[in-house]
Write an enzyme that holds these catalytic residues in place. Structure first.
Site, PDB file in Angstrom:
ATOM      1  N   THR A   1       0.187  11.075 -11.166  1.00 43.41           N
ATOM      2  CA  THR A   1       0.172  10.828 -12.608  1.00 43.41           C
ATOM      3  C   THR A   1       0.777  11.982 -13.390  1.00 43.41           C
ATOM      4  OG1 THR A   1      -1.855   9.549 -12.242  1.00 43.41           O
ATOM      5  CG2 THR A   1      -1.315  10.100 -14.517  1.00 43.41           C
TER       6      THR A   1
ATOM      7  N   TYR B   1      -5.064  12.815   0.867  1.00 42.30           N
ATOM      8  CA  TYR B   1      -4.546  11.789  -0.048  1.00 42.30           C
ATOM      9  C   TYR B   1      -3.795  10.756   0.784  1.00 42.30           C
ATOM     10  CZ  TYR B   1      -2.209  10.016  -4.324  1.00 42.30           C
ATOM     11  OH  TYR B   1      -1.751   9.235  -5.365  1.00 42.30           O
TER      12      TYR B   1
ATOM     13  N   LYS C   1      -8.966  11.002  -0.767  1.00 39.39           N
ATOM     14  CA  LYS C   1      -8.659  10.066  -1.842  1.00 39.39           C
ATOM     15  C   LYS C   1      -7.942   8.891  -1.189  1.00 39.39           C
ATOM     16  CE  LYS C   1      -5.928   9.263  -5.990  1.00 39.39           C
ATOM     17  NZ  LYS C   1      -4.783   9.696  -6.796  1.00 39.39           N
TER      18      LYS C   1
END
Length: 302
Positions: free
Chosen positions: A46, A134, A162
């Site tokens: 992001t 991740y 994540k």
């Protein structure tokens, strides 16, 4: 380190000339802390890390650590197409006192699970900080599978993952086979399912502009254990999740949400372009309805 609560992958506000507005960046961090998020992620997807220089990424980390001042932890993303750059970023994480690092699979090269594991462990050694893995195969092209996890969990620094695969079977696998690995929701439209299975954290881009509403879902499910309330809140959030996860303009939508909230988000760096007028109007309607619905649900409980 326990990863619990709402962790926001902070946007990077770019001016029209694509330079970083550091004042706006600090304002976003202040908003998130005041709103009650439990941590921030610097250099996540992001934040558009993939179009930022090494110096820009490190400067964003340095500012975030100073601005947070120990009030909430700072997780620093080390993702890069070049594994050596990930190691340089990991060293910067240690130098500038990040609380943890986010370690992803190098994209495009399609490494094997053993090769991914070796990369993770090399980045881990460079920082010697708590690690959140991740797993995002849609962007990286490969999965952190069981062979990879079994190998990297030899390091005590590997604390969390994540999970952004979107595969609900991955959630079942992680929670049942790897109970000591803290699973964090990385797929926004599955947050309720993650909490129901015992996950205690959510890395959610929408909290850049709807922090209170994302915290409300976490509180209902994890703190209060009230999944009836949680289902109602999640139901109110689903139209937003559809826009973010399935609309094809994830970062652009997040930045427009921040703009609607009254803070400077700026443009996206190319190749991404902004939302058109119809897309802006759709998002505005979704956010307005969501906020009203969750406010009503919260009011009922008082």
């Amino acid at each position: 380190m326990r990863f619990e609560g709402i962790y926001t992958p902070v946007i990077t506000p770019f001016r029209e000339d694509f330079s970083i507005d550091f004042d706006a960046y600090m304002a976003s961090i202040d908003y998130l802390i005041e709103a009650g998020v439990h941590g921030v992620v610097v250099g996540g997807t992001t934040g558009e890390y993939y179009v930022e220089s090494h110096d820009e990424r490190v400067r964003l980390l340095e500012i975030a650590v100073a601005r947070c001042a120990g009030r909430v932890p700072v997780i620093f993303g080390t993702g890069s197409i070049d594994p050596n750059e990930s190691i340089r970023l990991a060293r910067a994480a240690a130098e500038y006192k990040a609380d943890a690092i986010l370690v992803a699979t190098p994209p495009y090269s399609l490494p094997t699970e053993h090769e991914v594991a070796q990369h993770v462990l090399a980045v881990d050694r460079a920082a010697n900080l708590p690690v959140m893995l991740y797993n995002y195969p849609a962007r990286m092209g490969t999965v952190m599978g069981e062979a990879c996890l079994d190998e990297v969990l030899a390091s005590p620094n590997i604390r969390s993952i994540k999970e952004s695969s979107g595969d609900i079977n991955r959630l079942h696998l992680l929670m049942q086979k790897y109970p000591d690995l803290q699973t964090s929701c990385g797929m926004d439209d599955q947050a309720l399912e993650y909490f129901a299975w015992g996950a205690r954290s959510w890395v959610c881009a929408g909290s850049n502009f709807l922090a209170e509403e994302h915290i409300a879902l976490y509180d209902a499910c994890v703190v209060e254990g009230d999944f009836d309330k949680g289902r109602r809140i999640m139901g109110a959030m689903m139209p937003l999740m559809s826009v973010l996860e399935q609309g094809g303009k994830f970062i652009q939508s997040v930045k427009h949400g921040v703009t609607l909230a009254g803070r400077f988000a700026g443009v996206t760096r190319k190749p991404l372009l902004g939302l058109d007028e119809a897309e802006q109007q759709q998002l505005e309607t979704v956010i307005r309805t969501l906020k009203a619905s969750i406010a009503a649900i919260q009011k009922e409980g008082k």
